[in-house]
Design a protein around this motif. Structure first.
Motif, PDB file in Angstrom:
ATOM      1  N   GLU A   1     -53.212  -6.752 132.259  1.00 30.32           N
ATOM      2  CA  GLU A   1     -54.403  -6.007 132.654  1.00 30.32           C
ATOM      3  C   GLU A   1     -54.386  -4.615 132.023  1.00 30.32           C
TER       4      GLU A   1
ATOM      5  N   SER B   1     -54.749  -4.542 128.141  1.00 35.30           N
ATOM      6  CA  SER B   1     -56.062  -4.985 127.689  1.00 35.30           C
ATOM      7  C   SER B   1     -57.125  -3.924 127.936  1.00 35.30           C
ATOM      8  N   SER B   2     -56.896  -3.062 128.928  1.00 33.67           N
ATOM      9  CA  SER B   2     -57.955  -2.123 129.308  1.00 33.67           C
ATOM     10  C   SER B   2     -57.682  -0.688 128.871  1.00 33.67           C
TER      11      SER B   2
ATOM     12  N   PRO C   1     -57.451  -1.214 122.276  1.00 39.43           N
ATOM     13  CA  PRO C   1     -56.611  -1.679 123.372  1.00 39.43           C
ATOM     14  C   PRO C   1     -55.133  -1.689 122.940  1.00 39.43           C
TER      15      PRO C   1
ATOM     16  N   HIS D   1     -59.497   4.485 127.600  1.00 42.61           N
ATOM     17  CA  HIS D   1     -60.075   3.297 128.227  1.00 42.61           C
ATOM     18  C   HIS D   1     -60.755   2.464 127.157  1.00 42.61           C
TER      19      HIS D   1
END
Lengths: 424, 413, 413, 424
Positions: free
Chosen positions: A294, A297-298, A305, B149
């Motif tokens: 998680e 990937s974020s 990423p 992000h």
């Protein structure tokens, strides 16, 4: 890779029970444990949040009955040819959520295995203790009161020390054993357990395995005193404390099997404990993969990423690769245990089996310590943050590396086997 | 450090001057008397009771002014040449308590950077210094770069995302950013030192008081270590600061990072040394295999040796790093680049080495390793926490990119 | 070292004096011109052609006399304070060829030990020194401790078996021992420096000329690396030497070991630096994934960074070790013990680090890594050979025992 | 532990051929290879000592026939359900003696697998090439001419590059392929091979897998020129050199299967190559154990055998433990390949299978590099000495780590699978 279930397992080894039961178990765990586990640390003493989860799993779902034969209300797992693989599945699934909880359950099985696994079966004691676990919806715990203040893990070093250093004594008086001694740190002590399995000596200082006795002691017996739980770095669901046996009396037939057999039946616990430890670790690592995936990937490096950066990919790829490898090895260790009744299998007490399984557990522990540390570093600033769950496992799995004689005892037992060492 | 430790853990440097030795000795006494000799009392409610010990150190002993220039009433340990002395002091503190060390390290880093890059603006140094002379504990909290992000482009500092933005306008400037994670002490600090991107996207530093309007904090973050420090995520909604609180020089960001690598290395080194003392005691008194003192078993001895070795080598490397800090005075970017790279490299290596030292030592301690009572596990959690937060994100990958950039002239990584 | 390397691989030390810099520069030129710039010629029959290059270095440039005292016509680099300069020179040589470096290291170690422990006996130093002034290549071959044979008790030096025996009788002494394995050059040396046990079983050193009657040699040992040096097992059947060729001081054995750890560390460091140059060139010119220059791929960059980092840190630690060599001048055993322990520790760590640097770098070079043509594999084999022979036996275990003895006061390991 | 045969294997996986054939093979190897292998290094160019050993193993014992169907005089192994496990056994036994020899044999199989393994079978080409290998008692070699000067291991990075960087061209002229290009470093080049499998492109620069062609070229065809063998750090039994194809003409039906299928059939070689590499490494490590055991039992520290010192025991115990683990994993990798026709198995070209097998090979390579280095250190002064055989393997196995795209390609393929990376 679709998810953590895709880590390799040797397909030929999977037990018939696996598919269905694993999904039931996982549903329970995801409902009763996962949502609350971040609060466990503060609950180490009271178990106000932890105990209801145990009741659900052990009592309601009935895990604490699993070993007992059906005629006593149990599931009869010890009569199957896949007890190690069953245990592996159970411990892995629980370990994914909380290895402290996993060990509290597994160790409840531990002293019972001494009387439940062929060729060491004691029907009278099974009948005696089965109701305690099978006729209730509340969680009931057992414990193996092994470690003593001076000896450290000496008791688990049976190969070399043969019980010579045990100070807890058992003296036969009429039809009763009188037990005196001080044990500490067993899982499910600190007030949790209802029943203790107590390794003791009938002749202090002897290294004759006939003088080793494994005797069951109900926690409520007169003369048993327990201290409160210790505060530790992790594993809040597992209570540990001191136990004092002061002229505790139990019936003579509470001894597991008798001279010689006790030592052998007890020694069987080592492979069980090591395989279960391996399963806790792979379970925890599978959960680490979920959270890590998680994160990478974020969150980004160079605005891409993390997982798309080749250097980071190599680091996390190695972590996932190690999980895959550890899971294969853990299942192989379980299969080594389950092969014991096959023509090409080894008895649970053989030096080869113990050496090889200890080696695998040592390896998996090292990979776990290394990879959890690394995963925390991948999360960097967020690595020590409890919300990401990885730091929790990081604290817990170090304990798994250290228990049962820790790393060094594993190393010595494996060296002893592979190189026929005589003194190490 | 106790006398014995100094005989065992050699340092490459020549002797230190008397004044420095005096400070080191004072801090050592504080550590031994106030904290280490008295540890069992701290078992319950550890963090709050510690506050008072820290006050002794910061205020009564005055260490809060360690890196405040002499002309402003401080000790004046803010120059590159002083870094090896700062390292020594932080090591002594780390022996007692990493949290305290981290606080002082952030304070020292603040003054080291501000005094160097605000030469023409004594106003900032003046006001900062005078606030640190007050009889009240001061704490700076650093917010460096972090992970971005996915899907949101940010300006970068050496590949890392800069998540805060600063814009100068007239005599003031504004700083903005959402959910920024400080290294530590986000709830305890009285000012933030924040790596921002200026309007061109270039890295710069902003000094922001915590009571400025527009700052919001998350709940306290539960963390693996540094229990005594309360951290939280910080959001800044166009917070206004005086323009001279903005340091528009990319080198300032490099220098801040170099200082923190060195200083937090010193804190962890101290924890490592105290862990060495703990495991020494343990291995001297425990018996295994039914009769051998633990340290006399060759396998245990080799594990013990790993612990000593990792700590000794980390000490050497950190002192070597302190020794090259004056290279930052060399003109041109090569001095600063070299020091930045070496600090990232040695910082990471030293933290990992000390972590390994503790991890190995714990192997011998069995349950005493993870029982809170022995305090070994506290050092283990604290050092891991320092190590993780200094990683930034992506484990060693960003540091490896720094190294490759410097040694191989890579330009696209 | 080429200018660029010096800007990249920083050293913690202060500048070196002009004379030293002169020597370093000369050796660097020799390495670049005679060896590195000219390597392709060496592809066939490498070892024998190399002999001539070594003569230039040892005789024409006079480096054979590097550690011969000035009053005896040498450079006088035999004191503890000079060790960091010796380290620099050996690093330069290691860049070109480890075999040559190992030979010079053994020569330097010989003089460093003899001049220190034979103060009252200038005869030995005199005769040794004058032989090294001749226009002929001289080579000392060291025989240290080793593994014993199961079932045969031997005297020990820090746990390691002493396989040679020495006995003084009147003005002479005899030395015996079977199948002793020198570190290197057993067939090429003109004298052996042998760790022996005296009649009490205490460690001592004996200097034995190779042409003394009673010496037998095995066939040449085929070895992984150091191709240019011919080694063989040596047996001594009551070989007679003058009594002053015996150094009856256990500290001399410790000191010899410390010097060799430092000096051979320097040789391997040089090989590592040249490997860095090779892998730099490679990664700057090769393309992967159909278009990216190798060094611009983040994974390859991180491997490259590992290589640079290991070499940089090994360099720091070896220089730190050189920096503490003067502690051996401190009275009492603690100075020598400390230096012995640190030399064993840093020696092993530096060798392992450099080995890891090369192993990682090779990962990027594919077949060019193991093709002889690129010379990368030569450094790999040479450094591994140096690392293995310096282990003695039992991998890092004996060194770990040394460390544990020093840091934890173990007495039975 | 009685000997190197006692390292673990998953017992359920052992192929029926294993027990008998392994002992025959081992006898051959111990007679024809072991006594001479220390002289191989100097024989790298001439193969005066090496060639007779190849003749015995490949020709006389007949290993080079193993893949071909019985009707062509072969053993029909590719029709069994245990081809990977057979290959593992073979490569492990040979690797124990000499990994250079092992790879020369295994790579002879390599291009042939492209036309011999279901679902990619080309009967006409089998009939064409079988006599070359089956009707002789002399060793006959084949080679896979993959690597090109600029591309490095790009060809093996099919997952990402899809043949885009291949510069060797094949142009159809009438019923003939005309091939032009320069290949280098394949095993069995440098003059050894009689037959080449040549990956080439029918449209340079294309990443359409339909433009990838795998074409067989006899070494004697006009326009094929080979350079002499390179001198390398080890593996003298494996010759490597340059191959130039200058307007080489072969029949049109020498292409393995045709557009699309060629790429798929070729991609199957990756798991075969990785499993074989794993087997070479475990074989070499088993031999290392034999020699190491001899050393640590006979030489001393503190006047006791090295293996009786706990610290040394931990080091060598870890080495042996790693061998045990690697052997389990290697067999699991082989089994992953052999499961391809089972309901729960994966095709050889699946990303999961390739990622997992690459991961295992990467792991075993790392353990081998680490443990051979460590074993040399245990021998210390004697580590670099050829008489102890360990330094020989140490030089050889580094090559195994580096080939087939080396460590980094393994890492990327495994990261790609475990984290669904798209660009790494």
């Amino acid at each position: 890779m679709n998810g953590f279930d895709d880590f390799s397992r040797p397909m030929e080894y999977i037990s018939p029970l696996d598919r269905h039961f694993r999904s039931v178990l996982r549903r329970y765990i995801e409902q009763e444990v996962m949502p609350f586990r971040r609060q466990y640390d503060e609950d180490w003493k009271d178990h106000a949040i932890i105990e209801p989860a145990f009741d659900k799993l052990m009592g309601e779902l009935g895990l604490q009955k699993a070993l007992f034969p059906p005629e006593h209300g149990g599931w009869g797992i010890t009569r199957s040819d896949y007890i190690f693989r069953f245990a592996y599945m159970l411990c892995e699934e629980l370990g994914r959520a909380d290895t402290g909880m996993a060990v509290a359950l597994a160790v409840t099985f531990w002293p019972l295995l001494v009387i439940l696994v062929e060729p060491f079966v004691n029907e009278r004691l099974i009948a005696e203790f089965a109701p305690m676990f099978c006729n209730t919806k509340k969680a009931v715990f057992a414990a193996n009161a092994m470690t003593e203040p001076q000896g450290g893990s000496d008791i688990e070093n049976m190969g070399l020390l043969r019980g010579r250093t045990i100070r807890t004594t058992a003296r036969l008086e009429g039809d009763q054993w009188v037990i005196n001694g001080h044990k500490l740190w067993p899982t499910n002590s600190g007030g949790a357990a209802s029943l203790f399995g107590v390794p003791c000596t009938t002749r202090p200082g002897s290294d004759d395995l006939n003088d080793f006795a494994f005797i069951y002691v109900p926690a409520g017996a007169e003369g048993v005193t327990q201290g409160g739980p210790y505060e530790k770095a992790g594993m809040a669901a597992d209570k540990n404390g001191d136990i004092f046996f002061d002229h505790v009396r139990v019936p003579a037939w509470y001894r597991a099997h008798g001279p010689g057999s006790d030592a052998e039946a007890f020694y069987q616990l080592i492979p069980f404990g090591q395989v279960a430890s391996s399963a806790f670790l792979t379970g925890a690592m599978m959960n680490m993969y979920e959270r890590l995936n998680e994160f990478v990937s974020s969150r980004t490096y160079r605005n891409r990423p993390l997982k798309e950066n080749d250097a980071v990919a190599a680091i996390i790829g190695r972590i996932a690769g190690d999980i895959d490898i550890c899971r294969i090895l853990g299942h192989e260790a379980a299969m080594m245990g389950d092969r014991r009744n096959k023509p090409y299998g080894l008895p649970l007490t053989s030096e080869e089996l113990v050496g090889k399984i200890r080696n695998i557990k040592d390896f998996i522990s090292d990979r776990a310590v290394e990879n959890f540390g690394k995963a925390m570093d991948v999360l960097g600033l967020y690595g020590p943050d409890r919300d990401w769950d990885i730091e929790k496992h990081w604290r817990d799995i170090k304990i798994i590396q250290l228990w049962m004689g820790g790393k060094q005892l594993c190393q010595m037992e494996s060296a002893r086997y592979f190189f026929n060492c005589e003194t190490v | 450090m106790i006398g014995n430790l100094e005989g065992l853990f050699l340092m490459p440097e020549k002797g230190i001057d008397e004044e420095t030795q005096g400070v080191v000795t004072l801090v050592r006494r504080w550590a031994d008397k106030e904290v280490i000799g008295d540890r069992l009392e701290y078992r319950r409610n550890y963090p709050s009771r510690f506050d008072e010990k820290r006050k002794t150190l910061f205020l009564a002993m005055g260490l809060q002014r360690l890196a405040v220039p002499e002309e402003h009433g401080g000790f004046g340990w803010h120059t590159p040449g002083r870094m090896r002395h700062v390292l020594r002091v932080l090591t002594e503190i780390g022996r007692a308590d990493c949290s305290t060390g981290v606080l002082l390290a952030m304070n020292c880093a603040l003054f080291t950077v501000v005094t160097r890059f605000c030469d023409g603006r004594n106003g900032l140094t003046d006001s900062l210094a005078s606030s640190y002379l007050e009889d009240e504990m001061k704490t700076a909290s650093c917010i460096l770069t972090g992970p971005g992000h996915a899907g949101r482009e940010t300006p970068l500092f050496k590949g890392r995302s800069i998540l805060a933005r600063a814009a100068a306008a007239g005599e003031s400037a504004t700083v903005s950013g959402e959910d920024l994670r400080p290294l530590a002490a986000g709830l305890a600090a009285d000012r933030f030192l924040i790596v921002c991107a200026d309007s061109d996207g270039s890295p710069c530093l902003a000094l922001v008081p915590v009571d400025a309007p527009g700052i919001a904090r998350s709940e306290r973050v539960k963390a693996a270590g540094l229990d005594a420090l309360a951290n939280a995520d910080i959001s800044l909604d166009a917070v206004t600061i005086p323009k001279d609180h903005l340091i528009l020089d990319q080198d300032a960001v490099s220098y801040l990072s170099a200082c923190l690598n060195l200083m937090l290395g010193g804190v962890s080194l101290g924890a490592g040394l105290n862990f060495f003392e703990i495991v020494s005691d343990w291995s001297d008194s425990r018996v295994i295999k039914g009769g051998t003192v633990l340290k006399e078993n060759p396998l245990c001895a080799s594990v013990l040796a790993d612990t000593a070795e990792e700590i000794a080598c980390a000490g050497f490397l950190l002192h070597d790093l302190a020794g090259i800090m004056p290279l930052t005075d060399h003109p041109g970017p090569s001095g600063m680049e070299a020091v930045y790279t070496y600090s990232a490299m040695i910082g990471a290596k030293a933290q990992q080495g000390i972590m390994r030292a503790i991890n190995r030592g714990l192997e011998l301690m069995g349950s005493a390793g993870y029982a809170r009572e022995w305090h070994a596990e506290k050092h283990w959690r604290d050092v891991k926490t320092i190590q993780s937060i200094m990683c930034g994100t992506g484990a060693e990958a960003p540091v490896k990119m720094d190294i490759a950039r410097f040694f191989y002239n890579c330009s696209e990584i």
